[in-house]
Every structure is written in C-alpha cells, then in structure tokens.
Design an enzyme around this catalytic site. Sequence first.
Site, PDB file in Angstrom:
ATOM      1  N   THR A 121      25.592  36.004  36.789  1.00 39.22           N
ATOM      2  CA  THR A 121      25.050  37.032  37.333  1.00 39.22           C
ATOM      3  C   THR A 121      25.795  38.185  36.706  1.00 39.22           C
ATOM      4  OG1 THR A 121      26.512  36.796  39.252  1.00 39.22           O
ATOM      5  CG2 THR A 121      24.156  35.984  39.545  1.00 39.22           C
ATOM      6  N   LYS A 173      29.965  29.575  37.688  1.00 37.30           N
ATOM      7  CA  LYS A 173      29.705  31.241  37.383  1.00 37.30           C
ATOM      8  C   LYS A 173      30.441  31.931  38.730  1.00 37.30           C
ATOM      9  CE  LYS A 173      27.299  33.571  39.738  1.00 37.30           C
ATOM     10  NZ  LYS A 173      27.076  34.226  41.027  1.00 37.30           N
ATOM     11  N   THR A 218      34.430  28.726  46.225  1.00 39.27           N
ATOM     12  CA  THR A 218      34.443  30.117  46.196  1.00 39.27           C
ATOM     13  C   THR A 218      33.397  30.762  45.321  1.00 39.27           C
ATOM     14  OG1 THR A 218      36.437  29.969  44.838  1.00 39.27           O
ATOM     15  CG2 THR A 218      36.559  30.316  47.155  1.00 39.27           C
ATOM     16  N   GLU A 256      35.142  40.903  38.366  1.00 41.83           N
ATOM     17  CA  GLU A 256      34.365  42.072  38.250  1.00 41.83           C
ATOM     18  C   GLU A 256      35.350  43.408  37.829  1.00 41.83           C
ATOM     19  OE1 GLU A 256      30.250  41.601  40.497  1.00 41.83           O
ATOM     20  OE2 GLU A 256      32.147  42.366  41.736  1.00 41.83           O
ATOM     21  N   ASN A 277      30.321  47.409  41.603  1.00 42.35           N
ATOM     22  CA  ASN A 277      29.833  47.072  43.044  1.00 42.35           C
ATOM     23  C   ASN A 277      29.180  48.427  43.610  1.00 42.35           C
ATOM     24  OD1 ASN A 277      30.381  44.300  43.802  1.00 42.35           O
ATOM     25  ND2 ASN A 277      32.611  45.034  42.704  1.00 42.35           N
ATOM     26  N   THR A 332      20.577  47.931  46.093  1.00 46.79           N
ATOM     27  CA  THR A 332      19.546  47.106  46.435  1.00 46.79           C
ATOM     28  C   THR A 332      18.180  47.319  45.880  1.00 46.79           C
ATOM     29  OG1 THR A 332      19.270  48.555  48.296  1.00 46.79           O
ATOM     30  CG2 THR A 332      20.416  46.509  48.788  1.00 46.79           C
TER      31      THR A 332
END
Lengths: 397, 397
Positions: free
Chosen positions: A149, A175, A186, A270, A392, A397
């Site tokens: 992702t 991933k 996790t 990230e 983030n 959305t």
Amino acid sequence: MKKTVFLSPAGFTCLGVNTGLRLSRPDTGIIISEKPMTAAGVFSQNLFRSLSLDRSISLIKKPVRVQIVFSGNANACTGQKAVSAMNIISRTAGTLLNCRPEEILLSFTGVIGRTFPADAISANLQKILSSPPEQIKKQSAGFPRAIMTTDLSEKISCCRIFRGKHSVVVSGCAKGSGMIYPNMATMLAYILTDAAVEKKYLDSLVKDIAVSVFNRISVDGDTSTNDSFLVFANGCSGRPVASYSEKKVFEKALHDTALQLARAIVADGEGATKFITICAEKVSSVKDAEKIVRAIANSSLVKTTIFGADPNWGRIICAAGNSGAIFNPAKVSLFLNNRLVFKNLSSVPGALPRVKKSFSGKNIEIRITINNGRENAHFFTCDFSYEYIKINADYTT
Amino acid sequence: MKKTVFLSPAGFTCLGVNTGLRLSRPDTGIIISEKPMTAAGVFSQNLFRSLSLDRSISLIKKPVRVQIVFSGNANACTGQKAVSAMNIISRTAGTLLNCRPEEILLSFTGVIGRTFPADAISANLQKILSSPPEQIKKQSAGFPRAIMTTDLSEKISCCRIFRGKHSVVVSGCAKGSGMIYPNMATMLAYILTDAAVEKKYLDSLVKDIAVSVFNRISVDGDTSTNDSFLVFANGCSGRPVASYSEKKVFEKALHDTALQLARAIVADGEGATKFITICAEKVSSVKDAEKIVRAIANSSLVKTTIFGADPNWGRIICAAGNSGAIFNPAKVSLFLNNRLVFKNLSSVPGALPRVKKSFSGKNIEIRITINNGRENAHFFTCDFSYEYIKINADYTT
C-alpha cells in the site's frame, strides 16, 4: 535487509495482478498451492476488525488451497456487505482455480469503510485467471509488489534448509508501514514452505513468532483492523519436519524469516529515516522489560528527537519512568549507540559529543539497564519525520 | 480563551524577571504572599521526576510563603546536585524575602539532565530582589510570561466570586505545550486565591480537579519529570470558605479556572492547528469511557488525519477498537462535528461531504456512543502537524 528475490517453494504459484482496485499498479496478490496447505495464523484483536479475519480464523482449521490479498480496500466496517463481497470473490475464484470457496482465504488492506466493489473485481479476476497459466505468469508483477500500500519497498525473506534431495524452502513476504503495533500480528505477513508440518505444531510456532517478533515492532502505535500473519505448509518438498533436530532447524528458519520481515517493515515505516533498536536489560520480569521498551518506542518525543539526530537522553529516561514498570531509578544506566550516557541519576560527563556524532547515522541503539533482575526485552521502531505527517495527513478519504 | 490580564488576588505579588537562565527573555516567575498560604498540589508520578517535586510535596504540609518557578532548566536527573541547587536558591531567597527556606517552593521546567547553575542564578536573584519593591514591579514582565518555555501564548484565567466587601479572586496561570498527558497534574499550573480555605478541604479539591480536568488533556502522550499543579490560598480577602453554599461557589470557580487553563494548554499544543474534543457516551463504566477517549486522543493516525482536515472515521473507530475497553462494535455510533457518520458497523451514506467541509475549521468534535451503559468521559487534545516535528526535532540538547 539484503536484496533478494521472492522464491516460491515447491508446489506454490505466487502472482501479482491488477483486478481494478487501483488505477494501474498491481493490487491483487494470489498464492496458489498444488496440494492442500496446512495453515496457521494470528490476527488483529481490534474490536472493529474486518470480517475477513473471522472468516480466515474459521477456515484455517482445515487445509486450504489459495490465499488472495487485495490491496486498496480494507473490506472492513462495511457491515454485511463485507461478507457478501467475500462470498462473490471466493465463489468466482473457486470455480476458476478448481477448489471449494472455503479453501480460499481472503485478506484485504487499504481504506476502512468503503464498500468493496466485488462484482467488478470478480469479473476482472475471471478475465485474468481464464488466460493460459504461462500468460498469467508472464504478466504477473510478483506477489510482494501487488500487496503493497504505502510501502516503498517489497518485503521479502527466503532461505533453504535441509540441503539435498528433499531440501525445503521457507519464503516470507510482508506489507505494511503504518498501523504497526504490538498486541497482534501487526500487518499482513505470509510465510510459505514446502515442508510437511503438522497443524498443531504449526499453530504453536506461529503464536510464538507473533509474540517474540511481530509484537515487538512499532511504527506509530496503532493496530489495524486487518493485521494478519499466516504460515502455509504444503508438504510438496516431500520432507516432513518431525524429529527434534529437524524441528530446531525449521523453527530457526521460520523465526529468522519473520524477523527479517519485521525489520523490513520498521525500516520502511512511514517517513522513517532511522532504524531504532531498543533493549531493556536486567529487569525483574519480562512484562516490565516489555513495558519499558514499548514506552520508549511509542514516545513521540523520543521519536522526534531521534529524527533530529539529537541524543536527548532525558526524553528516553522520562519515557521509561512513565512506563508503569516498577524499579529504582537510582540503579538505572542508559547506553546510546553503546556509550554510557546516564548513571546514578545523572549524565556521564563528556559522553554526549561522541554520541551526538553517531546519531547522524541510520541505526540508533538505545539500551537501558534496570539492574533489578535477569530478564530482557528488545523492540524495533523508527523515527517520526515530516514525511510521516505528510503521508498521514494526505492519505484519503 | 478570552484575552485577560493576570489579576493578583489580595496579598499576592507576582513577578516575572530574568535571572540569567535565558539570554534575554524573562525566565523566573515569583509568587510572594504577605501572609502564609495554605497550599495543596498534585505532582508527576514519573519515576525520574525532579527532586524539587519531592521537596514541594513535603513542604506543603505546612503553610508556605513563596513559589519560584525557573524556566529553561528542569533541575531533574542531575543527582544530588539538584538538591544542592535548591538549598542555595531557597537560602538566598529566604534572606531577601524575609522567610525561612522551607517556606519557599521551587518549580523548574526545561531541559532535563543539565546542572542548574545555582550560584550564578542566586547572585542575580539577589541583585534583582535587593532593588526597591516599586522598581522590581516596574521591571517585571509578569509571572505568566516568565514561566513559558515553548509556549506561544500566556495561559491565564481569572474570576471574582462573592461580590461585596469580602469578595474573593481566583487567579490561574499555567505553562506547557509539550509533555502533556494524563495520569498526573500534567504541566505547571498555579491557582492563587485570597479566600481562607482549610488545608484538608483544599487537598481533596485539588485531587478532584487533577482527575477531572488535567488528567483529561493530552498533547503528545508523554508525562514530564516536573509536572505540578498547585493551589495557594492566603486568606487575605478576609473571606472564609466554610458554608455549603460558599463551598459550591468556590469549587465551581476553581474548576472553571482549571478548565480554562487546561483548554489553553491544548490550544497551544506544540504545532497545534486544531482543538479536538473527544466524548465517549453511554459506556458501561467511567474506566472504559476513559480508555476509549484516551486511545482516540493518543492515536498518531487520528491526530495526523485531523491535521489534514480529513474526516477519516475509520482511524477513529479503529483506535476505539484497540482501546482495551470491552463493548459490542455493532452497537457503536460515531458523530463527527455533530453529524452521524458510522452506525451498525457501516458508514452513513452521504454524511461525509458535509463533515469534510466542517473539518476545515479549528474546532473538531468527536463523539462516540457505545450504548452499553450510562457513563461518559471527555478528553481534549490537538492535532499532529509538521510544526510539532520541527519543534521537537530541533529542541536542544
């Protein structure tokens, strides 16, 4: 992690295709085994976890044949629509791959709460899997790439054990670079092997690895609705893992493969610019040792100070002091990149300049000695950077 | 918080001076009371807390006269040097202010682990406090400004109760925008009043306020070594707080003052661009309600998504599902800025565009209804921005 290719163990076909969840990049990973596979797994304990996890938990009690992973949609928090979607997909795939729907496991990763477009995906899947096997393989982008992702790199670890005619391959792929946190498997991680392994034994092995490896890494302290760790053994090497010495070799291979994947996940956290190893030593209990390493790993102040390449040991000590573990602070020593910086409740004169220099490197080691027992715990995490915020704040959305 | 000036209640002198801890800005706040003050407080429970907290805990058992706050050095994690420093300062200040060293409380905020330069500071303090009172007052930058560290604004809240001859002033002042987290009086906060209040009653009031106000705010989830919340009552208004109705009025004033300060701390959270209110409703226990609001408030993913003005409710639901509280997810509803977005395990069609628009504003309200009981809890926090990373990656050592 050293550069490596994803090696399919005997009897496994691993594919990465585009079924239309994403515009152009591969979004669907498929693992097909010639023979039924013994499967074991651990799954997110989030109360809002995807219903696909409950489905997998129920299905892996018996041997399975296929694992499909969809990247781009979590198929979570969409009520009964999630179940209908899985029925449609598993029926289609079953017909195409010549097995029963309940032999097909489904994993999902991506945005939570969006309806999974099962009909469209099913139609595309049909188109792709109806092609001749050679053509599918030629078009495949590879399983590891298809399940990514926000990951920047493929996470792979492979090894061969029991050299000779009936050698065994252990191949892992994962991933995940956000929503990584203890208390569950996790992220999405799969380990495939062509060894023949008993279900009960595999179950207990997988639980041990979850506790000692995947529950000891963190990127940002959140646990996803879809986290899953699965191990599949299809026996196609013709090699059973039965004797004590065979088991030891197999366990080590599985553990090392998982550890490589876990480290790769943290390294690709990230926005991560640093890889942080945290050890708590000589603690009265494993529980307290874990509390301490977790508190340090999850402190935003520690993670930002390390992003700034600043050995601000006060923040580390402070996080340990808030961890809930019980100890005498006067007995605590702190080492940064192997250099003592704090002892007897005060800083060690002259230590900081050298540590500061070493903090410009990529690998940071924090070691705290509690001196009230004999237990240890370690933890891997990464720093908090501008990039983490960017990724983030901009995501959906 | 409305703009207000810091009003000293009767018998209090509040000063803000530079004693040389910082290059040019005021770094030392001083509260002096004509009469002995009844004092009550709650303090950080960090195992590595500053020894100044232990000193204050011991001294406030009896009335005190002075509170000095040094900004720029935490006087923590420096071993016995911290104690020597406090002995030097309190002796000097005692001679100058005509009271015993044990009537002088000392607070510190700033970098952990650096030796407090007591001799130099003491000499400067002597110079300043030897000047005529009127000159000191003229040079004073004000107490609220002097105690700031990375704060961008002064945090003040004042009110007057019991109008008439013996009216009472309640004046609060706080500092703090990092290291703010529950489980303790979560920053430096002082409330002064000229009411006459019994020690035992004040003790219990202060504990209640810590639990219901200061333990319900968070900026980044870390608890400092120096967090303290103190209330001082010197009785100089001549008004005792004794009857039931007087107590109710006084309690409300104290609570509201504390709440204003707490909200101001969150609003000035390091790098904060949004003020987030989180409520968990209809929960089986207060403990579970608190677990839920805290898990949401401390999720980096929730805080970054709000920085991005994105109503990504999946992350909020996900954090609640990881909180450790036990509930049936199928009964949960989620409201964002008063609009229902999630119910019956799925999103509410059409709700998101309107919510998204409202998320561009400064105030964000998250309300989650658990529907398994009658208890509620609220929590205040802020978002995670680039600026937070910048402030904390650049700060010291």
